[in-house]
Write a protein that holds these residues in place. Structure first.
Motif, PDB file in Angstrom:
ATOM      1  N   ILE A 243     135.964   1.818 -35.815  1.00 39.00           N
ATOM      2  CA  ILE A 243     136.622   1.141 -36.930  1.00 39.00           C
ATOM      3  C   ILE A 243     137.927   1.820 -37.316  1.00 39.00           C
ATOM      4  CG2 ILE A 243     136.318   0.336 -39.309  1.00 39.00           C
ATOM      5  CD1 ILE A 243     133.287   0.548 -38.851  1.00 39.00           C
ATOM      6  N   ILE A 244     137.926   3.154 -37.308  1.00 38.31           N
ATOM      7  CA  ILE A 244     139.097   3.913 -37.739  1.00 38.31           C
ATOM      8  C   ILE A 244     140.026   4.118 -36.552  1.00 38.31           C
ATOM      9  CG2 ILE A 244     139.926   6.042 -38.795  1.00 38.31           C
ATOM     10  CD1 ILE A 244     137.113   6.338 -40.050  1.00 38.31           C
ATOM     11  N   GLN A 245     141.132   3.414 -36.556  1.00 34.10           N
ATOM     12  CA  GLN A 245     142.143   3.506 -35.499  1.00 34.10           C
ATOM     13  C   GLN A 245     143.375   4.242 -36.051  1.00 34.10           C
ATOM     14  OE1 GLN A 245     141.507   2.443 -32.259  1.00 34.10           O
ATOM     15  NE2 GLN A 245     139.456   2.241 -33.126  1.00 34.10           N
ATOM     16  N   PRO A 246     144.281   4.713 -35.173  1.00 31.73           N
ATOM     17  CA  PRO A 246     145.434   5.484 -35.655  1.00 31.73           C
ATOM     18  C   PRO A 246     146.228   4.808 -36.764  1.00 31.73           C
ATOM     19  CG  PRO A 246     145.274   5.678 -33.284  1.00 31.73           C
ATOM     20  CD  PRO A 246     144.216   4.688 -33.692  1.00 31.73           C
ATOM     21  N   VAL A 247     146.304   3.481 -36.737  1.00 28.94           N
ATOM     22  CA  VAL A 247     147.057   2.784 -37.773  1.00 28.94           C
ATOM     23  C   VAL A 247     146.365   2.860 -39.126  1.00 28.94           C
ATOM     24  CG1 VAL A 247     145.939   0.535 -37.409  1.00 28.94           C
ATOM     25  CG2 VAL A 247     148.278   0.620 -38.311  1.00 28.94           C
ATOM     26  N   SER A 248     145.039   3.082 -39.115  1.00 28.11           N
ATOM     27  CA  SER A 248     144.263   2.950 -40.352  1.00 28.11           C
ATOM     28  C   SER A 248     143.576   4.232 -40.805  1.00 28.11           C
ATOM     29  CB  SER A 248     143.200   1.861 -40.171  1.00 28.11           C
ATOM     30  OG  SER A 248     142.289   2.220 -39.147  1.00 28.11           O
ATOM     31  N   GLY A 249     143.867   5.369 -40.165  1.00 28.62           N
ATOM     32  CA  GLY A 249     143.247   6.607 -40.598  1.00 28.62           C
ATOM     33  C   GLY A 249     143.054   7.576 -39.457  1.00 28.62           C
ATOM     34  N   LYS A 250     142.126   8.514 -39.645  1.00 32.91           N
ATOM     35  CA  LYS A 250     141.934   9.557 -38.638  1.00 32.91           C
ATOM     36  C   LYS A 250     140.492  10.041 -38.641  1.00 32.91           C
ATOM     37  CE  LYS A 250     144.023  13.809 -36.902  1.00 32.91           C
ATOM     38  NZ  LYS A 250     145.115  14.811 -37.106  1.00 32.91           N
ATOM     39  N   ILE A 251     139.990  10.360 -37.444  1.00 30.86           N
ATOM     40  CA  ILE A 251     138.682  10.975 -37.311  1.00 30.86           C
ATOM     41  C   ILE A 251     138.855  12.485 -37.466  1.00 30.86           C
ATOM     42  CG2 ILE A 251     136.767  11.457 -35.741  1.00 30.86           C
ATOM     43  CD1 ILE A 251     136.764   8.611 -36.807  1.00 30.86           C
ATOM     44  N   CYS A 252     138.134  13.059 -38.420  1.00 28.18           N
ATOM     45  CA  CYS A 252     138.141  14.504 -38.654  1.00 28.18           C
ATOM     46  C   CYS A 252     136.802  15.053 -38.176  1.00 28.18           C
ATOM     47  CB  CYS A 252     138.339  14.808 -40.130  1.00 28.18           C
ATOM     48  SG  CYS A 252     139.866  14.116 -40.809  1.00 28.18           S
ATOM     49  N   HIS A 253     136.829  15.934 -37.189  1.00 28.20           N
ATOM     50  CA  HIS A 253     135.605  16.361 -36.518  1.00 28.20           C
ATOM     51  C   HIS A 253     134.811  17.415 -37.277  1.00 28.20           C
ATOM     52  CE1 HIS A 253     137.914  14.375 -33.347  1.00 28.20           C
ATOM     53  NE2 HIS A 253     136.746  14.112 -32.792  1.00 28.20           N
ATOM     54  N   ASN A 254     135.401  18.014 -38.291  1.00 30.30           N
ATOM     55  CA  ASN A 254     134.694  19.043 -39.060  1.00 30.30           C
ATOM     56  C   ASN A 254     135.376  19.209 -40.422  1.00 30.30           C
ATOM     57  OD1 ASN A 254     137.007  20.790 -38.572  1.00 30.30           O
ATOM     58  ND2 ASN A 254     136.153  21.101 -36.509  1.00 30.30           N
ATOM     59  N   TYR A 255     134.789  20.072 -41.231  1.00 35.06           N
ATOM     60  CA  TYR A 255     135.296  20.310 -42.590  1.00 35.06           C
ATOM     61  C   TYR A 255     136.745  20.787 -42.577  1.00 35.06           C
ATOM     62  CZ  TYR A 255     135.752  22.521 -47.187  1.00 35.06           C
ATOM     63  OH  TYR A 255     136.190  22.895 -48.437  1.00 35.06           O
ATOM     64  N   LYS A 256     137.077  21.678 -41.648  1.00 38.25           N
ATOM     65  CA  LYS A 256     138.425  22.235 -41.575  1.00 38.25           C
ATOM     66  C   LYS A 256     139.457  21.142 -41.329  1.00 38.25           C
ATOM     67  CE  LYS A 256     141.186  25.759 -39.191  1.00 38.25           C
ATOM     68  NZ  LYS A 256     141.179  26.780 -38.120  1.00 38.25           N
ATOM     69  N   GLU A 257     139.158  20.228 -40.409  1.00 42.06           N
ATOM     70  CA  GLU A 257     140.090  19.133 -40.127  1.00 42.06           C
ATOM     71  C   GLU A 257     140.226  18.203 -41.327  1.00 42.06           C
ATOM     72  OE1 GLU A 257     139.269  17.044 -36.515  1.00 42.06           O
ATOM     73  OE2 GLU A 257     139.328  18.855 -35.275  1.00 42.06           O
ATOM     74  N   LEU A 258     139.128  17.971 -42.023  1.00 43.22           N
ATOM     75  CA  LEU A 258     139.178  17.120 -43.216  1.00 43.22           C
ATOM     76  C   LEU A 258     140.066  17.759 -44.281  1.00 43.22           C
ATOM     77  CD1 LEU A 258     138.017  14.527 -44.597  1.00 43.22           C
ATOM     78  CD2 LEU A 258     136.238  16.002 -45.563  1.00 43.22           C
TER      79      LEU A 258
END
Length: 323
Positions: A243-258
Motif C-alpha cells: 500500500i505504501i509506495q514512494p509517492v505516498s510514504g515510506k517503509i521504516c524497518h525499525n525504530y531508528k528509521e522511524l
C-alpha cells in the motif's frame, strides 16, 4: 444479480467503523448499478434510501440458513461461515485466522500478503468512498504534526513507539483511538473518534504513523490518511509494502528509521499526489468491479482456492514482531 448480505450493526455507521463502512459502500455501489441488494440487518439501519432492501437481522449465523431467498444469486458474508443453502457464498475475511482455523474455499482476503499468510492467492484491497473524505488542495509543507489512528491499547498497533519518536523529535502526535496517560506537551489524546470528529483530528495532521508489529491484513487507516493528503510511515509487515509506495510514504524497518523520518525536516511529499494515488488505486468502484468478477466465478461453480485457506506461519497472528 440478487446479492444477500448480513450484518448485525447499524449501517451506515455513525461513528467509528472501518470494515462496516466498506461493506455499506460496496452494497450502495451494487444497488446504484442496478443489482438487487438484500441486507439482513439491524432494524435501525438506514439503507433503503440507497436502494438496499432491509430485512430483519439474525441472532446467530445459523439462523440465516432458512432465510436466504432461493432465487438469490450469491451470499456475501464478512465472517467465517457458509450457510446451509443451495445459494453459493463468498466470504470476505478482514482479520488474521488463528492457528489451525480453516476458511472456506471461496474466501477473499484483503491484501496479497494477507492471502499468502493463509496459503491463498485471492484478495481484493479495501477501498474508500471518497465523497466522505472531502479534500482541498494542499501545498508541500514540513511534517510537524503526526497522527496515530488505531486501537491504542492493542500492542500490535505500536502506539508506544509512535509516542516515543514524537517526543524525541519534539513533534506533535494526535492519538485517535486511544490515549497516552503520561502528560506531554507534544502528545494530544482524543480517544475513540469517528465521523466528522475523526476528520477534524486528521485535518490537524501532516503525516500518519503506522509502525505495526504484526502482519496487518490491510490497514484501512492507511488509505484514510492518504485520502487527506498525508504520507504514511509504516513498518515492513503484512500489507504495508503493497500500500505504501514512494509517492505516498515510506517503509521504516525499525525504530531508528522511524525516528529518522519523524525528525527529518526535508520531506517533500506532495499531498495532492498522495490523494491522486489513493483515489486511483483504492476507490470503492474498483473494489465493486473486482467483487462482481469473483461473484461470477463462484456462481459458475468455480472455487477461488483449491484447498481451505489456513494460517501458514509457525507463530501466532498476534505475536509481537521485532521493531
Amino acid at each position: 444479480m440478487k446479492i444477500v448480505f448480513e450484518h448485525k450493526g447499524v449501517l451506515p455507521v455513525k461513528k467509528y467503523g472501518g470494515i462496516e463502512r466498506i461493506l455499506f459502500w460496496h452494497m450502495k455501489e451494487l444497488a446504484k448499478r442496478g443489482h438487487e441488494v438484500i441486507l439482513f440487518g439491524h432494524p435501525d439501519s438506514d439503507v433503503e434510501k440507497y436502494g438496499i432492501k432491509l430485512l430483519p437481522g439474525v441472532k446467530n449465523a445459523e439462523d440465516l440458513d432458512s432465510l436466504i431467498p432461493n432465487d438469490a444469486d450469491i451470499v456475501h458474508l464478512t465472517y467465517n461461515y457458509i450457510p446451509n443453502s443451495k445459494v453459493p457464498t463468498i466470504v470476505n475475511m478482514q482479520c488474521n485466522g488463528q492457528i489451525g482455523e480453516k476458511f472456506p474455499k471461496n474466501t477473499v482476503f484483503v491484501s496479497k500478503k494477507h492471502a499468502e499468510n493463509h496459503g491463498a492467492n485471492t484478495y481484493i484491497h479495501n477501498a474508500l468512498d471518497f465523497s466522505e473524505y472531502p479534500y482541498n488542495s494542499k501545498k508541500k509543507t514540513p511534517l510537524n504534526s503526526f497522527l496515530f489512528l488505531a486501537k491504542g491499547s492493542w500492542s500490535v498497533k505500536n502506539l508506544k513507539h509512535c509516542i516515543s519518536v514524537c517526543k524525541k523529535a519534539k513533534k506533535t502526535l494526535h492519538i485517535a483511538g486511544g490515549r497516552s496517560f503520561l502528560p506531554s506537551r507534544y502528545i494530544h489524546s482524543h480517544g475513540m473518534v469517528g465521523g466528522e470528529e475523526k476528520l477534524d483530528v486528521m485535518k490537524k495532521c501532516d503525516a500518519f504513523l503506522f509502525p505495526v508489529r504484526w502482519h496487518e491484513p490491510f490497514g484501512i487507516a492507511i488509505i484514510e490518511a492518504m485520502a487527506m493528503g498525508m504520507p504514511v510511515f509504516g513498518s515492513p509487515y503484512g500489507s504495508l509494502p503493497e500500500i505504501i509506495q514512494p509517492v505516498s510514504g515510506k517503509i521504516c524497518h525499525n525504530y531508528k528509521e522511524l525516528l529518522t523520518e519523524v525528525s527529518n525536516k526535508e520531506h517533500s511529499y506532495d499531498p495532492d499526489a498522495i490523494r491522486n494515488y489513493v483515489e486511483t488505486n483504492f476507490n470503492i468502484e474498483k473494489l465493486t468491479d473486482e467483487y462482481i468478477n469473483l461473484y461470477k466465478k463462484v456462481i459458475a461453480g468455480e472455487y477461488l482456492h483449491d484447498q481451505e485457506p489456513t494460517w501458514q506461519l509457525k507463530y501466532g497472528p498476534e505475536d509481537l514482531l521485532e521493531y
